[in-house]
Design a protein around this motif. Structure first.
Motif, mmCIF file in Angstrom:
data_model
loop_
_atom_site.group_PDB
_atom_site.id
_atom_site.type_symbol
_atom_site.label_atom_id
_atom_site.label_comp_id
_atom_site.label_asym_id
_atom_site.label_seq_id
_atom_site.Cartn_x
_atom_site.Cartn_y
_atom_site.Cartn_z
ATOM 1 N N ALA A 143 0.831 -1.210 0.000
ATOM 2 C CA ALA A 143 0.000 0.000 0.000
ATOM 3 C C ALA A 143 0.864 1.258 0.000
ATOM 4 N N ALA A 144 1.944 1.260 0.767
ATOM 5 C CA ALA A 144 2.831 2.432 0.816
ATOM 6 C C ALA A 144 3.464 2.689 -0.551
ATOM 7 N N ILE A 145 3.854 1.631 -1.227
ATOM 8 C CA ILE A 145 4.474 1.775 -2.546
ATOM 9 C C ILE A 145 3.450 2.236 -3.570
ATOM 10 N N ALA A 146 2.235 1.665 -3.537
ATOM 11 C CA ALA A 146 1.168 2.081 -4.451
ATOM 12 C C ALA A 146 0.821 3.550 -4.237
ATOM 13 N N SER A 147 0.803 3.980 -2.988
ATOM 14 C CA SER A 147 0.508 5.373 -2.668
ATOM 15 C C SER A 147 1.580 6.299 -3.243
ATOM 16 N N TRP A 148 2.838 5.896 -3.127
ATOM 17 C CA TRP A 148 3.926 6.701 -3.686
ATOM 18 C C TRP A 148 3.813 6.804 -5.205
ATOM 19 N N LEU A 149 3.513 5.688 -5.876
ATOM 20 C CA LEU A 149 3.346 5.717 -7.329
ATOM 21 C C LEU A 149 2.250 6.710 -7.726
ATOM 22 N N ALA A 150 1.152 6.719 -7.000
ATOM 23 C CA ALA A 150 0.065 7.660 -7.284
ATOM 24 C C ALA A 150 0.527 9.099 -7.045
ATOM 25 N N ARG A 151 1.259 9.316 -5.957
ATOM 26 C CA ARG A 151 1.731 10.662 -5.601
ATOM 27 C C ARG A 151 2.653 11.239 -6.672
ATOM 28 N N VAL A 152 3.510 10.410 -7.275
ATOM 29 C CA VAL A 152 4.438 10.916 -8.296
ATOM 30 C C VAL A 152 3.814 10.928 -9.682
ATOM 31 N N GLY A 153 2.609 10.393 -9.804
ATOM 32 C CA GLY A 153 1.925 10.388 -11.096
ATOM 33 C C GLY A 153 2.441 9.341 -12.070
ATOM 34 N N ALA A 154 2.940 8.217 -11.539
ATOM 35 C CA ALA A 154 3.441 7.142 -12.391
ATOM 36 C C ALA A 154 2.323 6.629 -13.292
ATOM 37 N N GLN A 155 2.655 6.407 -14.552
ATOM 38 C CA GLN A 155 1.687 5.862 -15.508
ATOM 39 C C GLN A 155 2.143 4.480 -15.971
ATOM 40 N N ASP A 156 2.989 4.423 -16.987
ATOM 41 C CA ASP A 156 3.491 3.153 -17.515
ATOM 42 C C ASP A 156 5.014 3.141 -17.413
ATOM 43 N N GLY A 157 5.562 2.054 -16.874
ATOM 44 C CA GLY A 157 7.009 1.979 -16.763
ATOM 45 C C GLY A 157 7.446 0.827 -15.881
ATOM 46 N N GLY B 286 -0.582 3.339 -13.991
ATOM 47 C CA GLY B 286 -0.421 3.797 -12.618
ATOM 48 C C GLY B 286 -0.471 2.727 -11.546
ATOM 49 N N ARG B 287 -0.639 1.466 -11.954
ATOM 50 C CA ARG B 287 -0.764 0.382 -10.967
ATOM 51 C C ARG B 287 0.320 -0.672 -11.193
ATOM 52 N N MET B 288 0.833 -1.196 -10.092
ATOM 53 C CA MET B 288 1.788 -2.283 -10.200
ATOM 54 C C MET B 288 1.092 -3.498 -10.791
ATOM 55 N N VAL B 289 1.765 -4.179 -11.692
ATOM 56 C CA VAL B 289 1.190 -5.358 -12.335
ATOM 57 C C VAL B 289 1.544 -6.577 -11.481
ATOM 58 N N LEU B 290 0.859 -6.675 -10.337
ATOM 59 C CA LEU B 290 1.037 -7.794 -9.412
ATOM 60 C C LEU B 290 -0.106 -8.778 -9.606
ATOM 61 N N GLY B 291 0.140 -10.028 -9.263
ATOM 62 C CA GLY B 291 -0.915 -11.023 -9.301
ATOM 63 C C GLY B 291 -1.927 -10.784 -8.195
ATOM 64 N N THR B 292 -3.051 -11.447 -8.299
ATOM 65 C CA THR B 292 -4.157 -11.269 -7.355
ATOM 66 C C THR B 292 -3.731 -11.421 -5.902
ATOM 67 N N TRP B 293 -2.886 -12.408 -5.608
ATOM 68 C CA TRP B 293 -2.535 -12.709 -4.220
ATOM 69 C C TRP B 293 -1.116 -12.261 -3.869
ATOM 70 N N GLN B 294 -0.529 -11.353 -4.668
ATOM 71 C CA GLN B 294 0.844 -10.930 -4.409
ATOM 72 C C GLN B 294 0.906 -9.613 -3.647
ATOM 73 N N GLY B 295 1.809 -9.578 -2.675
ATOM 74 C CA GLY B 295 2.123 -8.365 -1.948
ATOM 75 C C GLY B 295 3.640 -8.205 -1.908
#
Length: 148
Positions: free
Chosen positions: A29-43, A114-123
């Motif tokens: 969640a902390a990493i996803a929040s940071w990605l949103a804060r910096v405006g990450a799109q594709d990469g 803007g979202r990490m491409v993680l599997g359903t059960w991955q953290g």
């Protein structure tokens, strides 16, 4: 037809993680929040832990028994109480180095829309291998398109 592409950008951050001793500390969640804060799109998101007795893992986030079994398996591979040459920092130190060597100090995770491409059960977890609490640093680096 000409394809328009956005220029690449990058963002860095150091995430400070307080651990409580041996265990997995979920940072997804902390990493996803940071990605949103910096405006990450594709990469590509790269994570790097700046320690030799803790590690990073992508692991199941649904059943806590997975974490228990994983920690027990690592303990069997590098048990405390053996006669290690390196023992200056205590009986948990060399086993922690071995466990960190068997797991990962860096991870690369694709990011799409803007979202990490993680599997359903991955953290994403910081794994503490030492007996006492520590403050661990994880460097986050995103390289890709940035939006507003």
């Amino acid at each position: 037809m000409e394809r328009m592409t956005k220029p690449l950008g990058q963002a860095f951050e150091t995430l400070s993680v307080e651990t409580r001793g041996p265990g997995l500390a979920d940072q997804t969640a902390a990493i996803a929040s940071w990605l949103a804060r910096v405006g990450a799109q594709d990469g590509l998101l790269t994570l790097f832990i700046r320690h030799t007795s803790a590690s990073l893992l992508i692991q199941e986030n649904a059943d806590p028994d997975v974490h228990t079994d994983l920690l027990e398996a690592l303990e069997r591979l590098a048990p405390r109480g053996r006669a290690y040459v390196h023992d200056v920092e205590g009986p948990d130190d060399m086993p922690a180095h071995i466990k960190a060597a068997l797991t990962a100090t860096s991870l690369a995770i694709p990011v799409k829309a803007g979202r990490m491409v993680l599997g359903t059960w991955q953290g994403i977890y910081v794994v503490e291998h030492r007996d006492r609490p520590h403050r661990r640093e994880v460097v986050l680096h995103f390289l890709g398109t940035l939006g507003g």
